[in-house]
Design an enzyme around this catalytic site. Structure first.
Site, PDB file in Angstrom:
ATOM      1  N   ARG A 110       1.578   1.637  -5.760  1.00  0.00           N
ATOM      2  CA  ARG A 110       1.817   0.635  -4.704  1.00  0.00           C
ATOM      3  C   ARG A 110       0.564  -0.123  -4.334  1.00  0.00           C
ATOM      4  O   ARG A 110       0.594  -1.089  -3.573  1.00  0.00           O
ATOM      5  CB  ARG A 110       2.380   1.319  -3.458  1.00  0.00           C
ATOM      6  CG  ARG A 110       3.697   2.034  -3.641  1.00  0.00           C
ATOM      7  CD  ARG A 110       4.169   2.662  -2.350  1.00  0.00           C
ATOM      8  NE  ARG A 110       4.408   1.659  -1.341  1.00  0.00           N
ATOM      9  CZ  ARG A 110       5.565   0.993  -1.204  1.00  0.00           C
ATOM     10  NH1 ARG A 110       6.553   1.254  -2.023  1.00  0.00           N
ATOM     11  NH2 ARG A 110       5.703   0.077  -0.281  1.00  0.00           N
TER      12      ARG A 110
ATOM     13  N   ASN B 112       0.225  -0.614   6.169  1.00  0.00           N
ATOM     14  CA  ASN B 112       0.674  -1.447   5.065  1.00  0.00           C
ATOM     15  C   ASN B 112       1.203  -2.730   5.685  1.00  0.00           C
ATOM     16  O   ASN B 112       1.959  -2.694   6.644  1.00  0.00           O
ATOM     17  CB  ASN B 112       1.776  -0.732   4.281  1.00  0.00           C
ATOM     18  CG  ASN B 112       2.319  -1.604   3.151  1.00  0.00           C
ATOM     19  OD1 ASN B 112       1.662  -2.550   2.736  1.00  0.00           O
ATOM     20  ND2 ASN B 112       3.519  -1.302   2.685  1.00  0.00           N
ATOM     21  N   GLY B 113       0.782  -3.883   5.162  1.00  0.00           N
ATOM     22  CA  GLY B 113       1.296  -5.150   5.670  1.00  0.00           C
ATOM     23  C   GLY B 113       0.178  -6.053   6.151  1.00  0.00           C
ATOM     24  O   GLY B 113      -0.986  -5.870   5.829  1.00  0.00           O
TER      25      GLY B 113
ATOM     26  N   LYS C  93       5.966 -10.082 -19.962  1.00  0.00           N
ATOM     27  CA  LYS C  93       5.449  -8.746 -20.291  1.00  0.00           C
ATOM     28  C   LYS C  93       4.084  -8.839 -20.964  1.00  0.00           C
ATOM     29  O   LYS C  93       3.148  -8.110 -20.633  1.00  0.00           O
ATOM     30  CB  LYS C  93       6.443  -8.030 -21.220  1.00  0.00           C
ATOM     31  CG  LYS C  93       7.653  -7.479 -20.499  1.00  0.00           C
ATOM     32  CD  LYS C  93       7.270  -6.252 -19.696  1.00  0.00           C
ATOM     33  CE  LYS C  93       8.186  -5.940 -18.544  1.00  0.00           C
ATOM     34  NZ  LYS C  93       8.348  -6.987 -17.548  1.00  0.00           N
TER      35      LYS C  93
ATOM     36  N   CYS D 224       0.855  -1.181   0.000  1.00  0.00           N
ATOM     37  CA  CYS D 224       0.000   0.000   0.000  1.00  0.00           C
ATOM     38  C   CYS D 224       0.889   1.229   0.000  1.00  0.00           C
ATOM     39  O   CYS D 224       2.067   1.166   0.286  1.00  0.00           O
ATOM     40  CB  CYS D 224      -0.866   0.020   1.256  1.00  0.00           C
ATOM     41  SG  CYS D 224      -1.772  -1.499   1.518  1.00  0.00           S
TER      42      CYS D 224
ATOM     43  N   GLU E 164       1.425 -10.000 -18.361  1.00  0.00           N
ATOM     44  CA  GLU E 164       1.026  -9.074 -17.285  1.00  0.00           C
ATOM     45  C   GLU E 164       0.414  -7.786 -17.843  1.00  0.00           C
ATOM     46  O   GLU E 164      -0.372  -7.127 -17.167  1.00  0.00           O
ATOM     47  CB  GLU E 164       2.205  -8.750 -16.382  1.00  0.00           C
ATOM     48  CG  GLU E 164       3.342  -7.991 -17.018  1.00  0.00           C
ATOM     49  CD  GLU E 164       4.411  -7.606 -15.992  1.00  0.00           C
ATOM     50  OE1 GLU E 164       4.093  -7.354 -14.832  1.00  0.00           O
ATOM     51  OE2 GLU E 164       5.582  -7.565 -16.384  1.00  0.00           O
TER      52      GLU E 164
ATOM     53  N   TRP F 292      -3.718  -1.877  -1.219  1.00  0.00           N
ATOM     54  CA  TRP F 292      -3.692  -3.130  -1.974  1.00  0.00           C
ATOM     55  C   TRP F 292      -4.214  -4.184  -1.007  1.00  0.00           C
ATOM     56  O   TRP F 292      -3.529  -4.576  -0.068  1.00  0.00           O
ATOM     57  CB  TRP F 292      -2.269  -3.433  -2.441  1.00  0.00           C
ATOM     58  CG  TRP F 292      -2.177  -4.727  -3.182  1.00  0.00           C
ATOM     59  CD1 TRP F 292      -1.627  -5.906  -2.759  1.00  0.00           C
ATOM     60  CD2 TRP F 292      -2.696  -5.009  -4.479  1.00  0.00           C
ATOM     61  NE1 TRP F 292      -1.763  -6.886  -3.701  1.00  0.00           N
ATOM     62  CE2 TRP F 292      -2.420  -6.369  -4.780  1.00  0.00           C
ATOM     63  CE3 TRP F 292      -3.379  -4.262  -5.432  1.00  0.00           C
ATOM     64  CZ2 TRP F 292      -2.790  -6.973  -5.968  1.00  0.00           C
ATOM     65  CZ3 TRP F 292      -3.752  -4.869  -6.625  1.00  0.00           C
ATOM     66  CH2 TRP F 292      -3.461  -6.192  -6.879  1.00  0.00           C
TER      67      TRP F 292
ATOM     68  N   LYS G 252       3.067  -3.191  -7.693  1.00  0.00           N
ATOM     69  CA  LYS G 252       4.446  -2.912  -8.094  1.00  0.00           C
ATOM     70  C   LYS G 252       5.441  -3.725  -7.284  1.00  0.00           C
ATOM     71  O   LYS G 252       6.441  -4.189  -7.803  1.00  0.00           O
ATOM     72  CB  LYS G 252       4.754  -1.422  -7.922  1.00  0.00           C
ATOM     73  CG  LYS G 252       6.157  -1.029  -8.369  1.00  0.00           C
ATOM     74  CD  LYS G 252       6.397  -1.356  -9.816  1.00  0.00           C
ATOM     75  CE  LYS G 252       7.806  -1.057 -10.258  1.00  0.00           C
ATOM     76  NZ  LYS G 252       8.084  -1.550 -11.626  1.00  0.00           N
TER      77      LYS G 252
ATOM     78  N   GLU H  89      11.102 -13.316 -20.444  1.00  0.00           N
ATOM     79  CA  GLU H  89      10.733 -11.935 -20.087  1.00  0.00           C
ATOM     80  C   GLU H  89       9.714 -11.381 -21.074  1.00  0.00           C
ATOM     81  O   GLU H  89       8.748 -10.717 -20.686  1.00  0.00           O
ATOM     82  CB  GLU H  89      11.982 -11.062 -20.042  1.00  0.00           C
ATOM     83  CG  GLU H  89      11.734  -9.589 -19.782  1.00  0.00           C
ATOM     84  CD  GLU H  89      11.059  -9.298 -18.438  1.00  0.00           C
ATOM     85  OE1 GLU H  89      10.972 -10.213 -17.588  1.00  0.00           O
ATOM     86  OE2 GLU H  89      10.590  -8.158 -18.253  1.00  0.00           O
TER      87      GLU H  89
ATOM     88  N   HIS I  97      10.050 -30.724 -27.982  1.00  0.00           N
ATOM     89  CA  HIS I  97       9.776 -31.720 -26.924  1.00  0.00           C
ATOM     90  C   HIS I  97       8.403 -31.511 -26.316  1.00  0.00           C
ATOM     91  O   HIS I  97       8.192 -31.772 -25.135  1.00  0.00           O
ATOM     92  CB  HIS I  97      10.866 -31.640 -25.846  1.00  0.00           C
ATOM     93  CG  HIS I  97      12.227 -31.945 -26.373  1.00  0.00           C
ATOM     94  ND1 HIS I  97      12.645 -33.213 -26.692  1.00  0.00           N
ATOM     95  CD2 HIS I  97      13.252 -31.117 -26.707  1.00  0.00           C
ATOM     96  CE1 HIS I  97      13.875 -33.175 -27.166  1.00  0.00           C
ATOM     97  NE2 HIS I  97      14.279 -31.918 -27.179  1.00  0.00           N
TER      98      HIS I  97
HETATM   99  C1  AGP Z   1       7.767  -7.534 -13.793  1.00  0.00           C
HETATM  100  O1  AGP Z   1       7.237  -6.783 -14.897  1.00  0.00           O
HETATM  101  C2  AGP Z   1       6.848  -7.524 -12.600  1.00  0.00           C
HETATM  102  N1  AGP Z   1       6.489  -6.215 -12.218  1.00  0.00           N
HETATM  103  C3  AGP Z   1       7.338  -8.420 -11.480  1.00  0.00           C
HETATM  104  O2  AGP Z   1       7.643  -9.677 -12.036  1.00  0.00           O
HETATM  105  C4  AGP Z   1       8.588  -7.939 -10.710  1.00  0.00           C
HETATM  106  O3  AGP Z   1       9.728  -8.007 -11.531  1.00  0.00           O
HETATM  107  C5  AGP Z   1       8.766  -8.863  -9.508  1.00  0.00           C
HETATM  108  O4  AGP Z   1       7.612  -8.757  -8.709  1.00  0.00           O
HETATM  109  C6  AGP Z   1       9.999  -8.548  -8.665  1.00  0.00           C
HETATM  110  O5  AGP Z   1       9.855  -7.258  -8.116  1.00  0.00           O
HETATM  111  P1  AGP Z   1      11.169  -6.629  -7.395  1.00  0.00           P
HETATM  112  O6  AGP Z   1      12.214  -6.473  -8.450  1.00  0.00           O
HETATM  113  O7  AGP Z   1      10.702  -5.316  -6.822  1.00  0.00           O
HETATM  114  O8  AGP Z   1      11.589  -7.593  -6.319  1.00  0.00           O
END
Ligand code: AGP
Length: 617
Positions: free
Chosen positions: A27, A104-105, A494, A2, A497, A78, A612, A490, A513
């Site tokens: 966040r 937060n938490g 992308k 959050c 997500e 969040w 994030k 990667e 395979h």
């Molecule tokens: C990647 O596009 C995502 N946002 C996610 O996989 C991110 O890389 C992952 O959560 C790790 O986050 P961090 O680098 O803050 O630990």
């Protein structure tokens, strides 16, 4: 996770707090709320507004009801306990409406605490774990050894909490005091002139001050207009130093782009340049003082683990190729959420590299703690100064990417890969597995990358057009070999997500395979095929999928006609050493996914279901 802001000063708190929440919305953004203290003495009142949904929903309400006062707290949520509703939005109040808390938490023992509170007559008005703190503070501030002392009351409550938390509290009877506490999650102090702040990270207040101070584990902060006091849970004052935040305000704003992600993609040349900057000696070699490893430590390393999540994990996979090639050390790359549960064999001759943009990812943080408990040497590679992971590691190498607001990792993963090369070359330099001239040559190649990325960014119109052609595809495959394989993962992540497409990345040699069964007439297959020793084998794989009807999009080096011969679409890449090509192939993969998401009318910066930084396990 959050976003949290607290303010006390001479400005109207509502404006300061809402502006801070706007910058922290990445966040968490399923609900938001504020509390502003109006007046002093018996007539003082905590004015509270909370709304489910994005911050804009709350702002609409605040237009109707302007909250006056120069002390305030705010929260953008969040959800972890309780669905995102108005009632579950923070701040949460006690029975009398005298205490407001944002959090937060997760409070792991909240059910036990709720039972006790209800038995003592408190009425619970939300499904959240947070609300228990409001009622506990109500009790501790009213009677007993902490009566009338808000900071002491919060210290007392924190001692009864289990789990991870950042708490920021305002009280109706405290017109000059905001108190805050942290355990495991980020909290930072903003030090102003006649005004002071607390926030989840510096973007909450850099529009007002650039002087900041990190809050350490189990510390409580007393924020007043004329200063800040930090204590431990026993109330002992803890001295600490401030640091200057050198991100300018614009860096955290969109700067004219439709989405933060597009801005951050374009920032990558500078981000790589900053990550490299100041780390080369006049002789063209590396000096990574921040690693604070003695030469003896470095020479004593016998194995390397790289632990991370998501895109950061993919950067670790690239790092494996570089470090094994240059240092002749075995490297294991582990998903942080799995790492400690398999009880890996670690020790003093093990180097664990924890890669995390936010420095707050719970899985990676727990991996760090496990590694340190096993006496391994832990290096954090992170973008966030003062983050928990950086402070709980033996050393931290900062990627200096600047604030990355979009949920999708772009300049973060770009600079993480850059950092992997730096660590590999540094270890090779100190261990003598590469002679100085070769290290210099690799560093020169790295120093050319920012310009190559900048050049590549001027070629993205073709990728944007391709994105419009592919915008309705529901399945896309990504293939690569060697360091192209982590990039295939990667690229798929992308697309997953950002555009919610079923995308998968494979080592190209693996396609036959099983995964080739996914290929139908017209299935888009993105092939990462920069000039490479393995390219002939890769092109065989491309022919295999083409023979089954695949529509091939090939990322190929300028002038390389062999790869282009197998492509419906060719995306040209500037030439560089094959080991460094991930720093280039990343760019079209990012642009492709962002543009497909935009073409689908999706929120590129805040994709559904994602945050994030994932600060819960
Ligand atoms: C990647 O596009 C995502 N946002 C996610 O996989 C991110 O890389 C992952 O959560 C790790 O986050 P961090 O680098 O803050 O630990």
């Amino acid at each position: 996770m959050c976003g949290i802001v607290g303010y006390v000063g001479s400005k109207q708190a509502l404006e300061v707090v809402v502006d801070g929440l706007r910058r922290l919305e990445y966040r968490g953004y399923d609900s938001a709320g504020v509390a502003v203290l109006d007046g002093t003495g018996p007539g003082a009142a905590l004015q509270v507004e909370r709304k489910a949904g994005k911050l804009a929903n709350l702002e609409k309400v605040l237009v109707e009801r302007e909250l006056r006062g120069t002390l305030g707290i705010g929260h953008t949520r969040w959800a972890t306990h309780g669905p995102p509703t108005d009632a579950n939005a923070h701040p949460h109040l006690d029975c009398a409406g005298a205490v407001a808390v944002v959090h937060n938490g997760t409070i792991e023992n909240y059910e036990e605490l709720v039972a006790g509170l209800e038995a003592r007559g408190h009425e619970r008005r939300s499904d959240t774990d947070t609300e228990v703190v409001s009622h506990l503070l109500e009790e501790r501030y009213a009677t007993g050894p902490t009566a009338g002392d808000l900071a002491a009351s919060l210290r007392s409550v924190c001692r009864d909490l289990q789990g991870s938390f950042v708490l920021v509290v305002a009280h109706r009877d405290e017109p000059d005091l905001v108190v805050a506490a942290r355990r495991n999650l980020p909290l930072v102090i903003g030090l102003g002139d006649g005004e002071n702040f607390v926030g989840s990270d510096v973007t909450a207040f850099i529009a007002h001050t650039r002087e900041a101070r990190a809050v350490e584990q189990d510390q409580v902060v007393e924020v007043r207009r004329d200063g800040v006091v930090v204590t431990d849970l026993d109330g002992l004052v803890v001295e600490g130093s401030s640091y200057h935040v050198d991100w300018d305000t614009d860096a955290a704003e969109k700067g004219g782009y439709d989405f933060f992600m597009l801005k951050e993609i374009d920032e990558q040349p500078g981000a790589v340049r900053d990550t490299l900057g100041g780390r080369l000696t006049p002789e063209g070699l590396l000096h990574l003082d921040e690693l604070s490893m003695s030469d003896e430590d470095v020479r004593g390393i016998e194995q390397v683990f790289i632990v991370a999540c998501g895109s950061a994990y993919h950067s670790g996979l690239v790092g494996k190729y570089a470090i094994e090639r240059w240092c002749r050390l075995p490297v294991q790359v582990e998903m942080a959420s799995e790492f400690r549960y398999r009880d890996p064999v670690l020790g003093r001759t093990t180097l664990v590299i924890a890669v995390s943009q936010s420095g707050e990812t719970a899985d990676t943080l727990e991996a760090v703690r496990h590694a340190r408990a096993q006496k391994a040497w832990v290096l954090a590679v992170t973008n966030t100064v003062g983050s928990t992971i950086s402070r709980e590691s033996d050393a931290a190498l900062y990627t200096r990417g600047g604030p990355e607001v979009a949920v999708a990792s772009t300049k973060a993963v770009m600079t993480q890969i850059t950092a992997m090369y730096l660590v590999g070359l540094y270890l090779a330099q100190l261990r003598g597995t590469r002679d100085p001239d070769e290290v210099r040559a690799h560093l020169r190649d790295l120093q050319e990358i920012p310009e190559l990325i900048a050049e590549l960014l001027t070629r993205m119109d073709a990728v944007r057009e391709l994105a419009h052609e592919l915008k309705d595809e529901q399945r896309v495959l990504f293939l690569g070999r060697h360091v192209g394989y982590p990039l295939a993962l990667e690229g798929a992540l992308k697309l997953k997500e950002l555009a919610y497409v079923s995308a998968e990345g494979f080592p190209a040699g693996e396609i036959k395979h099983g995964p080739i069964a996914l290929v139908e007439q017209g299935t888009p297959v993105v092939v990462i095929a920069p000039r490479h020793a393995l390219q002939a084998k890769l092109l065989n794989n491309v022919q295999e999928v083409r023979a089954r009807g695949a529509r091939t999009i090939v990322l190929a080096t300028d002038g390389d006609e062999s790869a282009a011969a197998y492509a419906e679409h060719v995306v040209r890449l500037p030439d560089t050493k094959s080991l460094l090509t991930p720093l280039l192939t990343l760019v079209p993969l990012q642009v492709l996914s962002a543009e497909i998401a935009r073409a689908r009318g999706l929120d590129v910066d805040q994709p559904r279901n994602l945050a994030k930084s994932v600060t819960v396990e």
